[in-house]
Write a protein that holds these residues in place. Structure first.
Motif, PDB file in Angstrom:
ATOM      1  N   ILE A  83       0.841  -1.194   0.000  1.00  0.00           N
ATOM      2  CA  ILE A  83       0.000   0.000   0.000  1.00  0.00           C
ATOM      3  C   ILE A  83       0.881   1.251   0.000  1.00  0.00           C
ATOM      4  N   ILE A  84       1.938   1.263   0.795  1.00  0.00           N
ATOM      5  CA  ILE A  84       2.820   2.430   0.846  1.00  0.00           C
ATOM      6  C   ILE A  84       3.548   2.610  -0.481  1.00  0.00           C
ATOM      7  N   GLY A  85       3.995   1.518  -1.094  1.00  0.00           N
ATOM      8  CA  GLY A  85       4.650   1.610  -2.390  1.00  0.00           C
ATOM      9  C   GLY A  85       3.726   2.131  -3.477  1.00  0.00           C
ATOM     10  N   SER A  86       2.490   1.670  -3.478  1.00  0.00           N
ATOM     11  CA  SER A  86       1.553   2.174  -4.483  1.00  0.00           C
ATOM     12  C   SER A  86       1.196   3.622  -4.206  1.00  0.00           C
ATOM     13  N   SER A  87       1.220   4.029  -2.956  1.00  0.00           N
ATOM     14  CA  SER A  87       0.968   5.435  -2.635  1.00  0.00           C
ATOM     15  C   SER A  87       2.062   6.319  -3.208  1.00  0.00           C
ATOM     16  N   MET A  88       3.304   5.842  -3.169  1.00  0.00           N
ATOM     17  CA  MET A  88       4.401   6.602  -3.772  1.00  0.00           C
ATOM     18  C   MET A  88       4.193   6.738  -5.271  1.00  0.00           C
ATOM     19  N   PHE A  89       3.756   5.661  -5.897  1.00  0.00           N
ATOM     20  CA  PHE A  89       3.514   5.675  -7.336  1.00  0.00           C
ATOM     21  C   PHE A  89       2.422   6.686  -7.704  1.00  0.00           C
ATOM     22  N   TYR A  90       1.313   6.678  -6.983  1.00  0.00           N
ATOM     23  CA  TYR A  90       0.226   7.613  -7.265  1.00  0.00           C
ATOM     24  C   TYR A  90       0.617   9.051  -6.938  1.00  0.00           C
TER      25      TYR A  90
END
Length: 67
Positions: A14-21
């Motif tokens: 979830i944190i990694g995808s938050s960085m992507f978004y």
């Protein structure tokens, strides 16, 4: 208190995808508003924290059954 290590991977996802978004949101923000230096990083941090909080609040409970 016992730590479920399989859930750590879910939180990291979830944190990694938050960085992507955050990258895409900041690209849009910089197209509208000219940000440089410290102001850019402050806005990026706020956007990241907002997206990560929403992800941890809404996605983790739904994904626990699938993980």
């Amino acid at each position: 208190m016992r730590v479920n290590l399989s859930m750590v991977g879910l939180y990291l996802a979830i944190i990694g995808s938050s960085m992507f978004y955050t990258l895409f949101v900041m690209w849009g923000v910089t197209e509208v508003i000219e940000l440089e230096g410290g102001a850019y990083w402050v806005v990026a941090g706020v956007v990241f924290l907002f997206i990560a909080a929403c992800g941890l609040r809404f996605y983790v409970p739904k994904l626990r059954d699938l993980w």
